[in-house]
Design an enzyme around this catalytic site. Structure first.
Site, PDB file in Angstrom:
ATOM      1  N   ASP A  19      -8.810  -4.584   3.460  1.00  0.00           N
ATOM      2  CA  ASP A  19      -7.602  -5.314   3.054  1.00  0.00           C
ATOM      3  C   ASP A  19      -7.579  -6.739   3.611  1.00  0.00           C
ATOM      4  OD1 ASP A  19      -6.641  -2.997   1.840  1.00  0.00           O
ATOM      5  OD2 ASP A  19      -5.687  -2.302   3.682  1.00  0.00           O
TER       6      ASP A  19
ATOM      7  N   ASP B  68      -3.929  -2.253   5.895  1.00  0.00           N
ATOM      8  CA  ASP B  68      -4.246  -1.754   7.234  1.00  0.00           C
ATOM      9  C   ASP B  68      -5.748  -1.707   7.510  1.00  0.00           C
ATOM     10  OD1 ASP B  68      -4.829   0.278   5.509  1.00  0.00           O
ATOM     11  OD2 ASP B  68      -3.489   1.760   6.407  1.00  0.00           O
TER      12      ASP B  68
ATOM     13  N   ASP C 180       0.874  -1.167   0.000  1.00  0.00           N
ATOM     14  CA  ASP C 180       0.000   0.000   0.000  1.00  0.00           C
ATOM     15  C   ASP C 180       0.919   1.227   0.000  1.00  0.00           C
ATOM     16  OD1 ASP C 180      -2.215   1.600   0.244  1.00  0.00           O
ATOM     17  OD2 ASP C 180      -2.331   1.423   2.420  1.00  0.00           O
TER      18      ASP C 180
END
Length: 1017
Positions: free
Chosen positions: A699, A695, A366
């Site tokens: 996800d 996070d 990410d």
């Protein structure tokens, strides 16, 4: 009930109300609620049924090696029962062997079940995210704290600041001018999202685009509203994520090492079966004989006693071939690896993932918070200079919310000119954010962009010299305060006291700006504005120059400002324009809500006219900057052959700017519009070993599906952490890279001890095979082999886990997950070493029975009887030998071994010979552990003291072996006797050559590799 919800975001509010036949001022009736509950069920996440305990226990035995041991334990138990009954042995001694095997299996099952039950907690964390209650309109009255589980689609709910959203809902009416929801846990984007009531005419759009919807598990951070519940329970976005997590957990695959060990187990089973068959075929004449009459066998004689003896050899073979200590050593090594990783801020939740890290080929990262700091900061700002055509650019250092982190480059403006003072005033006063210290990090309260502006003001300072020194003294005193959590922003406070806020014009989408009316020290009111640069320029009539003079804006000046905006945006900066206005007309003396002009402030439609004829001050460029250490980490990944993919929901140009800065460009396919789980699944199908960072709750399914799911420790939600294999304590990308290096090192060490243990087992198998092939008495019994495999091999194998990492470990490509654990050359080496182990252990047994001395060492000073080798091979026919006698002999400690029947010399009397064989086996395996220090390098290049733990482990293993030799009770259990000094010298002389043999084999291997390299060159 699983019912497809309608697209409420694309319908007007009236149509949504009509769908549920509900009025916004009445809510549902109690009768309607019951009917809807029958249709939709309770508003809660369904808990998937876990595996029952008996199923978990049974699964632990679904392994080929364990099945072989189970069969061995059963045969051993039957033989112990039969033999114990015949020989009248005490119960304990007869059953030691099956008892030890079963104990190993039980311990293995307990460890396995414990790991499994700890693995599935992600769904529980999801349930905790759900709201517990809400303010709901029922039968025309508001129920203030209705349990969230009782909500049904069609309910009318009121939400206020701080409320956790209890279900997926359509915003029906705003009670304040603006409404913001913090939904980063679902979408991964940090900035709160502005919500409205207008329909979005797209039937299928992303969560971020559904600006008239609020979602279960998110939080209202600004404003209040009335909503209609449209989805509950498993139909909510959070419910869909639970379903995905469950589906992803069903797709979990074995780690590369587990696959290799399973493959090794099935091959070992075949090998054991073949060796047992060969042993039986070689020795069939001992238990099966017949006469030939007319060419046909007749008078077939079968000896059950001899047959069971070869059954015992089959059990011994199974025990010898299986490295029983391997699961315990692997678990210990992985546990030690996790401790090392924890010191580097990588907290491993699932032990096998340590090994999987070593063969990671793709890291899907990410952007926000992993490659970047997830802390907005001002990196540059510009204003006009002394002339309308000139501009000044200031660069700002520092990437966090810490006001002391960095400063403004070449800043000489402590006596700030009027233009910079106006900029500082707008940044400080037209701002609702705050900063606090949580013990580890400086964090923002309110909007991240506004917090960054406050930090800029602290770096700019104040124009008043006396106030500046006072602020400096306060900052120094703050370092000694007990409460370090609250951060005092002295410069911002100076500006807010100087310019008192009297009114606020909230942000809206139409004008893309927000402003405040402040009372200046002169007693005049001033409007301070910040917002989108293009939007402000449309309403700007003048610009302020460096000296504070104001000049009308012309088209070339406007174009120059817009060009500068494009330049800053191309660097990935988020740009904010700053402006003010002094001529406020009816608001020039505004002081409170009782002022006649106040009614205009209640109508957001009038805000654009109030914010017109502005004086433009400058532009501030903000961004979420890349972490300093990421650049090197990306280089390390490139050197290690690991591809890095950045997956983000952020603006494309912003993401590209960050990737350009950290030297990362992916040549992979365009993945826009693909979900994270789709991307991970595609990569795994391509044969990649995927590490995935995340996070948010959104996800979690991808983290579960990836080979290594990596959650953020600071910004990560509990759901993401529970679904992951590893948690980054510092949310830092470079920590992943150091964890990969550690994973590679651990795998290399595990390979060293797995090979060491397997090579030891090859030696044991050859030893037993030779015993059976030659027809001599068994030189080692299964309980002794178990002791060697579990106890004496364990410490050196564990110590090999501490081997130092290769210096070039991150300059090699990732190993392929299908790479052989043991290639053909290594196998040949182990067969050669194993053959020597077999010859040495059987050889010393034969020497004791047949030779008076060896290499100058007297073997018969204990008084034992020597026999011919042919007699030893046919010991079973001893009873038919005439005049055969066996003298009693002494062992160390003065104990006398005597026999009532001379033939007992080959059963009871073999204790000394068996002890010598066992001691040679233990000694060879200790020396062989030195060979395992390096796969290719000589002991001259890689001396034993490079791993002092191995020397300690060897001492422990020798100590344990001496313990069973010299403690009478243990010596009886293991069927051995103490050895004298001369016998120990013989053991060492026979064992030591194993080092020399492997050194020669390593030299041959190095020469072959060198020749192969020369040919390639």
């Amino acid at each position: 009930m699983d019912e497809k919800p309608f697209p409420a975001w694309s319908w007007p509010v009236k149509q949504c109300l009509k769908e549920f036949n509900v009025k916004i001022d009445k809510g549902l009736s109690s009768y309607e609620v019951e009917k809807l509950r029958e249709r939709y069920g309770w508003n809660e996440l369904i808990k998937e049924k876990g595996k029952p305990l008996w199923r978990l226990v049974l699964e632990q035995f679904d392994d080929m090696l364990i099945k072989i041991l189970l069969v061995a334990a059963c045969i051993s138990f039957i033989l112990a029962y039969m033999h114990g009954g015949e020989a009248g042995e005490s119960g304990f001694e007869a059953y030691v062997e099956p008892f030890v095997i079963v104990l190993i299996l039980v311990l293995n099952a307990i460890v396995g079940v414990w790991q499994e039950t700890n693995a599935e907690k992600a769904l529980e964390a999801l349930k905790e995210m759900q709201s517990e209650s809400g303010k709901v309109l029922r039968d025309g009255y508001f129920v203030p704290n209705l349990p969230a589980r009782e909500l049904v689609p069609g309910d009318i709910v009121e939400l206020r600041v701080g409320d956790k959203v209890p279900a997926d809902m359509r915003v029906a009416a705003l009670k304040t001018t603006t409404l913001r929801a913090e939904q980063s846990s679902l979408t991964g984007e940090a900035n709160p999202v502005l919500k409205g009531t207008e329909p979005i005419f797209v039937d299928d759009c992303e969560l971020q685009a559904k600006e008239n919807m609020v979602f279960a598990g998110t939080t209202i951070v600004n404003g209040s509203c009335i909503c209609i519940v449209v989805s509950t329970g498993m139909n909510t976005e959070i419910g869909k994520i639970q379903t995905q997590i469950h589906e992803a957990s069903l797709e979990e695959s074995d780690t590369p090492l587990k696959k290799k060990l399973d493959e090794f187990g099935s091959r070992l089973t075949t090998a054991i079966g073949l060796v047992c068959l060969v042993v039986w075929v070689i020795n069939y004449k001992h238990f099966l004989s017949w006469d030939v009459v007319d060419g046909w066998p007749a008078n077939i004689r079968f000896s059950f006693e001899k047959c069971t003896y070869y059954f015992k050899i089959a059990v011994a073979l199974a025990v010898a071939a299986i490295p029983e200590g391997l699961p315990a050593v692997i678990t210990t090594c992985l546990a030690l690896g996790t401790r090392k990783m924890a010191q580097k801020n990588a907290i491993v939740r699932k032990l096998p993932s340590v090994e999987t890290l070593g063969c990671t080929t793709v890291i899907c990262s990410d952007k926000t918070g992993t490659l970047t700091t997830n802390q907005m900061s001002v990196t540059e700002f510009f204003t006009l200079g002394g002339k309308i055509t000139a501009s000044r650019i200031f660069h700002v250092e520092g990437t966090t919310y810490d006001p002391k982190d960095g400063g403004i480059v070449d800043w000489t403006c402590y006596n700030m000119d009027a233009n910079l003072q106006a900029m500082a005033e707008i940044c400080a006063v037209c701002n609702d954010a705050g900063i606090y210290f949580d013990g580890r990090l400086y964090r923002a309260t309110g909007l991240p962009t506004e917090a960054a502006l406050k930090v800029l003001v602290e770096k700019m300072g104040v124009p008043d010299a006396k106030a500046r020194s006072k602020i400096r003294d306060t900052e120094l005193a703050a370092n000694y305060l007990i409460d370090r959590n609250s951060v005092k922003l002295g410069c911002c406070e100076w500006w807010t006291k100087r310019s008192k806020q009297v009114a606020m014009l909230e942000f809206d989408r139409i004008r893309k700006s927000m402003s405040v009316i402040v009372r200046e020290p002169t007693g005049q009111n001033r409007l301070l504005v910040k917002g989108a640069v293009e939007s402000l320029l449309e309403r700007t009539s003048h610009v302020q120059l460096a000296d504070g003079s104001v000049v009308p804006i012309d088209e070339p000046c406007k174009q120059q400002l817009l060009l500068k905006l494009v330049e800053m945006s191309s660097k990935g900066l988020r740009c904010l324009g700053l402006a003010y206005k002094d001529e406020l007309g009816e608001f020039s003396d505004y002081y409170s809500e009782s002022h006649p002009a106040h009614k205009k402030l209640l109508d957001p439609a009038s805000y654009s006219s109030i914010e017109s004829d502005l004086i433009f001050v400058g532009v501030v460029g903000l961004r979420d900057p890349p972490r300093e250490e990421v650049h090197k980490a990306i280089e390390d990944c490139r050197g290690a052959g690991i591809k890095v993919m950045v997956i983000t929901g952020d603006n494309k140009s912003t993401a590209e700017a960050i990737c350009r800065e950290i030297n990362l460009f992916s040549k992979s396919e365009d993945l826009r519009g693909r979900s994270l789980t789709d991307i991970v699944r595609t990569l795994k199908e391509m044969g990649e070993v995927v590490a995935m960072t995340g996070d948010g709750v959104n996800d979690a399914p991808a983290l579960k599906l990836a080979d290594i799911g990596i959650a953020m420790g600071i910004t990560g939600t509990e759901v993401a952490k529970e679904a992951s294999d590893m948690v980054l304590a510092d949310d830092n990308f470079s920590t992943i890279v150091s964890a990969v290096a550690e994973g590679r090192s651990i795998y290399n060490n595990m390979k060293a001890f797995i090979r060491y243990m397997i090579s030891s087992n090859v030696g044991e198998v050859i030893s037993i095979f030779l015993t059976a092939a030659l027809g001599i008495p068994e030189c080692m019994i299964p309980v002794q082999l178990l002791w060697v495999n579990l106890v004496t091999d364990g410490p050196p194998a564990t110590a090999l886990g501490f081997n130092p990492a290769d210096v070039d470990i991150m300059r090699k490509p990732p190993r392929r997950s299908d790479d052989a654990l043991i290639n053909s050359w290594i196998l040949l080496r182990y067969l050669v070493i194993g053959t020597y182990v077999g010859i040495a252990t059987v050889g010393i047994f034969v020497l004791w029975y047949t030779q008076a001395s060896f290499m100058g060492i007297n073997l018969v000073n204990d008084g034992h009887t020597l026999v011919e080798f042919s007699q030893l091979r046919n010991w079973g026919q001893c009873s038919s030998w005439s005049n055969f006698t066996a003298s009693p002999f002494t062992v160390a400690g003065g104990h006398m071994i005597s026999f009532t029947d001379p033939c007992d010399y080959f059963t009871v009397g073999k204790v000394k010979a068996m002890t010598l064989s066992l001691s040679v086996l233990v000694s060879i395996e200790m020396f062989n552990s030195l060979n395992a220090l390096s796969e290719h390098n000589s002991l001259v290049k890689m001396p034993p003291w490079r791993n002092p733990w191995l020397l300690v482990a060897m001492s422990v293993s020798f100590g344990l072996h001496c313990l069973i030799l010299y403690v009478p009770f243990l010596a009886d259990v293991f069927g051995i006797v103490p050895l004298s000094l001369s016998e120990w010298i013989l053991v060492i002389l026979v064992s030591a050559p194993v080092i020399l043999i492997d050194e020669v084999l390593k030299f041959v291997g190095r020469s072959q590799r060198w020749i192969a390299k020369e040919k390639m060159a």
